[in-house]
Write a protein that holds these residues in place. Sequence first.
Motif, short mmCIF file in Angstrom:
data_model
loop_
_atom_site.label_atom_id
_atom_site.label_comp_id
_atom_site.label_asym_id
_atom_site.label_seq_id
_atom_site.Cartn_x
_atom_site.Cartn_y
_atom_site.Cartn_z
N PHE A 304 70.68 -122.21 73.32
CA PHE A 304 69.62 -123.13 72.91
C PHE A 304 69.92 -124.54 73.40
O PHE A 304 69.49 -124.94 74.47
CB PHE A 304 69.44 -123.11 71.38
CG PHE A 304 68.22 -123.84 70.90
CD1 PHE A 304 67.03 -123.18 70.73
CD2 PHE A 304 68.26 -125.20 70.64
CE1 PHE A 304 65.89 -123.84 70.31
CE2 PHE A 304 67.13 -125.90 70.22
CZ PHE A 304 65.94 -125.19 70.05
N GLY A 305 70.71 -125.32 72.63
CA GLY A 305 70.98 -126.72 72.97
C GLY A 305 71.51 -126.95 74.37
O GLY A 305 70.99 -127.80 75.12
N TYR A 348 57.98 -112.12 75.39
CA TYR A 348 59.08 -112.06 74.42
C TYR A 348 59.12 -113.34 73.60
O TYR A 348 59.09 -114.45 74.13
CB TYR A 348 60.42 -111.85 75.12
CG TYR A 348 60.68 -110.42 75.54
CD1 TYR A 348 60.78 -109.41 74.58
CD2 TYR A 348 60.82 -110.08 76.88
CE1 TYR A 348 61.01 -108.11 74.96
CE2 TYR A 348 61.05 -108.77 77.27
CZ TYR A 348 61.15 -107.78 76.29
OH TYR A 348 61.38 -106.48 76.67
N TYR A 349 59.21 -113.14 72.27
CA TYR A 349 59.35 -114.26 71.35
C TYR A 349 60.84 -114.63 71.22
O TYR A 349 61.70 -114.04 71.85
CB TYR A 349 58.81 -113.89 69.96
CG TYR A 349 57.30 -113.80 69.86
CD1 TYR A 349 56.49 -113.76 70.99
CD2 TYR A 349 56.68 -113.76 68.62
CE1 TYR A 349 55.11 -113.67 70.89
CE2 TYR A 349 55.30 -113.67 68.50
CZ TYR A 349 54.52 -113.62 69.64
OH TYR A 349 53.17 -113.53 69.53
N GLY A 350 61.12 -115.59 70.35
CA GLY A 350 62.50 -115.97 70.07
C GLY A 350 62.75 -117.42 70.44
O GLY A 350 62.08 -117.98 71.30
N TYR A 351 63.75 -118.04 69.78
CA TYR A 351 64.12 -119.41 70.13
C TYR A 351 65.39 -119.44 70.98
O TYR A 351 65.89 -120.52 71.30
CB TYR A 351 64.28 -120.29 68.89
CG TYR A 351 65.24 -119.77 67.84
CD1 TYR A 351 66.62 -119.74 68.06
CD2 TYR A 351 64.77 -119.33 66.60
CE1 TYR A 351 67.49 -119.28 67.10
CE2 TYR A 351 65.65 -118.87 65.63
CZ TYR A 351 67.00 -118.85 65.88
OH TYR A 351 67.87 -118.39 64.92
N GLY A 366 59.84 -115.85 82.15
CA GLY A 366 60.83 -116.09 81.10
C GLY A 366 60.25 -115.90 79.72
O GLY A 366 59.03 -115.72 79.55
N ASN A 367 61.12 -115.95 78.72
CA ASN A 367 60.64 -115.81 77.35
C ASN A 367 60.19 -117.18 76.82
O ASN A 367 60.21 -118.18 77.54
CB ASN A 367 61.70 -115.16 76.46
CG ASN A 367 62.91 -116.05 76.21
OD1 ASN A 367 62.98 -117.19 76.67
ND2 ASN A 367 63.87 -115.52 75.49
N VAL A 368 59.76 -117.20 75.56
CA VAL A 368 59.25 -118.44 74.96
C VAL A 368 60.27 -119.56 75.06
O VAL A 368 59.96 -120.69 75.47
CB VAL A 368 58.86 -118.20 73.49
CG1 VAL A 368 58.62 -119.53 72.78
CG2 VAL A 368 57.63 -117.34 73.40
N ALA A 369 61.52 -119.27 74.68
CA ALA A 369 62.55 -120.31 74.67
C ALA A 369 62.81 -120.85 76.07
O ALA A 369 62.93 -122.07 76.26
CB ALA A 369 63.84 -119.76 74.06
N GLU A 370 62.90 -119.98 77.04
CA GLU A 370 63.20 -120.43 78.40
C GLU A 370 62.10 -121.33 78.93
O GLU A 370 62.36 -122.34 79.57
CB GLU A 370 63.41 -119.21 79.30
CG GLU A 370 64.75 -118.54 79.05
CD GLU A 370 64.81 -117.07 79.43
OE1 GLU A 370 65.92 -116.52 79.41
OE2 GLU A 370 63.74 -116.48 79.72
N ILE A 371 60.85 -120.98 78.65
CA ILE A 371 59.73 -121.78 79.16
C ILE A 371 59.64 -123.13 78.45
O ILE A 371 59.54 -124.19 79.09
CB ILE A 371 58.42 -120.99 79.01
CG1 ILE A 371 58.42 -119.80 79.99
CG2 ILE A 371 57.21 -121.88 79.24
CD1 ILE A 371 57.24 -118.86 79.83
N ASN A 372 59.70 -123.13 77.14
CA ASN A 372 59.48 -124.38 76.41
C ASN A 372 60.72 -125.26 76.31
O ASN A 372 60.60 -126.48 76.18
CB ASN A 372 58.88 -124.08 75.03
CG ASN A 372 57.42 -123.69 75.14
OD1 ASN A 372 56.70 -124.15 76.02
ND2 ASN A 372 56.97 -122.82 74.25
#
Length: 671
Positions: A304-305, A348-351, A366-372
């Motif tokens: 994440f970070g 795919y969801y997820g943070y 990519g998934n949600v986290a990778e994009i945002n």
Amino acid sequence: MKCNKLVIILFCTFYFYKANAQDFKLGNVSVEELQEKNHEMDSTAVAAILFEKGAVHFEYTQDDGFKMITQVTTRIKIYKKEGYEWANKAVSYYIGSNAKEILSFSDVATYNLINGKIEKTKLKSDGEFDEKVNKYWGRKKITLPNVKVGSVVEFKYVVRSSRFSELTEWSFQSSIPVNYSEFKTFIPEYFDYNPNIKGFVSPNITKEKSSKSLSYSYKPKVMPGDNLHTSTSQEKLEFVETRTVYIAENLPAMKEEAYVNNIANYTTSVSHELSVVKFPNQPYQTLSTDWPSVTKTIYDYEDFGPELNKTGYFEEDLKVVLAGLSSADEKILAIFNHVKASVKWNDYYGYSCDDGVKKAYKDKTGNVAEINLMLTAMLRHVGLTANPVLVSTRSNGIAFFPNRTAFNYVIAAVETPNGLVLLDATDPFSTPNILPLRALNWVGRLIRKDGTSIEVDLMPKASSNDVVIMNYEIDAKGEVSGRLKRQRTDYNAIIFRGNTKNIKEDTYLEKLENENDKIEISDYSRTNEKDLKLPILENFAFSGSNFSEIIGGSIYINPMLFFAVTQNPFKQEIRAYPVDYGFPFLDKYNITIKIPEGYKVESVPTPLLLNMEDNLGGFKFMINTLDNAIQLVLTHQINVPIVIADYYPMLKEFYQKMIEKQNEKIVLIKK
């Protein structure tokens, strides 16, 4: 919105169920259960859970330490063919690199009554399936054999895990009736869990402490130079165990109602979040117990970070994207559109990132986290104050309690002098502050670089419009023909664009004709389909013969034609859940009707003005008669995204009066 009041309501006790001492076990299916034709309390039920029992306890070994064991046993009665889906069961389990879980099914069988005798059919190997969902989760499924109307099915599954951060969330209610639901926890003194109960039914809870011991084989570790023939000894671990039992009985089915975002938000359940670990002779380990500590823990995750600090993979591309742009708004929009165009969401969801932002950018998926998170990093790189916002999607439920699994999604936010700009680049039709509907779920949590966090209201404040201008004429046979213009803005526009994506025009028009009383559509056009800054417009000619009746030479017609709502969406006498529209809206109809030659108006509906209290919404029906035409202006407006259940009786009455007025007829008679 009165959200705080709703949260309080969710924890109020509406029912009380006394514990039943009956001992439910697999394998002892009775003739009476198999003979039962309908559920005693709900004759419409397609199936019912006769009993479901869950238990969580801990085992200990020298090599593995504590293991958490979750065991679930279930018996289900099938009443109708529509209930066959209840003869299938799928359970997810963790397969990540650390702390993998082991899941196994057993005692799976179907029982039928054949010629007065109970016939048992066991599960065969081809009825069990194992699949990988993603790099973190697997899923096992069973399909019970020989299922018929009247069958009773049973199964048991066990999950062995070293992931102690939370216990399985136990739902006492389901979409079918539940006769008996029991959940037991056996927690050693080394772990403290915070239990969180939500829903409208209060289970009976008993708790007791007792002294326990675990025996295990101990063999000292061999150090260099030690005697290799060290002996194994039997050791005993003594501790205090807290046994808690939750029981609820005769629970009604949780039935879907109109405008409920996720019925699971209001289903009675209990969850447990690990708050303290306190092993002997070791310092206490305090875990996430509030939102700031939860979000800081998530921010510090490796996937994440740290992903926000990677910039080299996009820097050269951004120079081209931002060439000639100076204002913050221009940069935000340019970077946002660049990410949307460059990386496609893989659903795919997820943070947490799966393969990382750099690989997602290179592979263009990519998934949600990778994009945002990629979007957030780009916005930061150009000097904007951008941060990720953790979100729980509507399908995941409302994040009532501080815990790391409350969230399953992440978006980006930019702090500007005019407030936050919320961005989600996973949807090709989203725009700044117009998020996909899945993300509109009360509040999110913005995390800054220093680990601090703030609550973010995700619910829209501005109204999304749906404006229809319709002009038509009636002939002496009662047939109509005319033209229609329709304009949708904001959330109405994103929904329309999403629903019509990749659908051929002929297919769309055929569906539109069938859904609107078999009208015939011609000269169709659609504009601003790709220009997301503008409302999307439809324009077409139409004709139809299903909108009027001729009785005794008089023509009776509903002035709204196919736009008239005929049924009240609110059918329940009492509603315990809030009404969730998702966003405020304004529906407006401006209709001009040309009267046929040789006819005059005998009667038209009377005007009506309805306003709900506390400015929740309103309805206006204004109609005027001219020389050879009738002009109608109708508006239906809801000013808040969520209406709490306290207002339900008023809302239901409001809709009933509105629908009755919409369906009043114009009467034309011959001159």
